[in-house]
Design a protein around this motif. Structure first.
Motif, short mmCIF file in Angstrom:
data_model
loop_
_atom_site.label_atom_id
_atom_site.label_comp_id
_atom_site.label_asym_id
_atom_site.label_seq_id
_atom_site.Cartn_x
_atom_site.Cartn_y
_atom_site.Cartn_z
N VAL A 112 2.30 -23.47 70.08
CA VAL A 112 3.09 -22.32 69.61
C VAL A 112 2.34 -21.06 70.00
CG1 VAL A 112 4.26 -23.52 67.72
CG2 VAL A 112 2.04 -22.44 67.30
N ARG A 113 3.08 -19.96 70.13
CA ARG A 113 2.47 -18.69 70.55
C ARG A 113 2.94 -17.56 69.63
NH1 ARG A 113 3.10 -21.54 75.31
NH2 ARG A 113 1.35 -21.42 76.74
N SER A 114 2.07 -16.56 69.49
CA SER A 114 2.41 -15.38 68.70
C SER A 114 1.68 -14.17 69.28
CB SER A 114 1.99 -15.58 67.24
OG SER A 114 2.23 -14.44 66.46
N TRP A 121 6.22 -16.69 65.30
CA TRP A 121 5.72 -17.72 66.21
C TRP A 121 6.85 -18.28 67.04
CZ3 TRP A 121 0.56 -18.84 66.59
CH2 TRP A 121 -0.27 -18.25 65.62
N SER A 122 6.53 -18.70 68.25
CA SER A 122 7.51 -19.34 69.12
C SER A 122 7.86 -20.72 68.58
CB SER A 122 6.94 -19.47 70.53
OG SER A 122 5.86 -20.41 70.54
N GLU A 123 8.94 -21.27 69.09
CA GLU A 123 9.27 -22.66 68.78
C GLU A 123 8.20 -23.55 69.42
OE1 GLU A 123 11.81 -24.14 66.97
OE2 GLU A 123 12.06 -22.08 66.24
#
Length: 156
Positions: free
Chosen positions: A123-125, A131-133
């Motif tokens: 996941v990314r932020s 946060w991304s899926e």
């Protein structure tokens, strides 16, 4: 190196009603001074209700936002994760999912010293708040399961 003496990130709000422990922390310091902490919360060290949360501090760790899960729950799976700060300022979270359809055994199997089935995702932020899926991550080695003991290390 600067040692940051912060306030308490998580405290069980109702310990007389339910057991909630927080552990496995990892942290990122963003370029604007924001601290992002990821950690796991569950009833016990290997409980089936273990999930990854994140809190943010914009005042050097004196106060922290309420914990928020960084990925959606999957029925029958527990998870924990770690975060790392990438050179471009992205926070990368690696999540390890544990198949808990047999929740009475914990993560390990005492009969054969094996480990429950696992899957990984990323996941990314940019801010620690959204946060991304999760995106599936294929493990680099063939094997039934792996234990994650540290965050991702970004190399140039």
């Amino acid at each position: 190196m600067k040692i940051i003496d912060t306030g308490v990130i998580y405290r069980n709000p109702v310990p007389h009603i339910w057991s909630r422990q927080a552990y496995f922390p990892s942290m990122a310091l963003l370029g604007n001074g924001t601290l992002v902490a990821a950690f796991s919360i569950g009833q016990a060290f290997e409980s089936a209700d273990l999930h990854t949360y994140c809190s943010v501090s914009k005042d050097g760790g004196a106060t922290w936002s309420d914990p928020k899960e960084i990925s959606p729950r999957r029925d029958g799976w527990s998870d924990f994760g770690r975060i790392s700060l990438l050179p471009d300022g992205t926070i990368l979270g690696i999540i390890q999912w544990h198949d808990r359809h047999r929740s009475d055994t914990g993560l390990g199997n005492p009969d054969n010293q094996g480990f429950c089935e696992t899957e990984f995702s990323i996941v990314r932020s940019r801010d620690g708040l959204t946060w991304s899926e999760p995106a599936a991550l294929k493990e680099p080695l063939v094997g039934p399961s792996f234990e994650m003991c540290c965050p991702v290390l970004a190399v140039a």
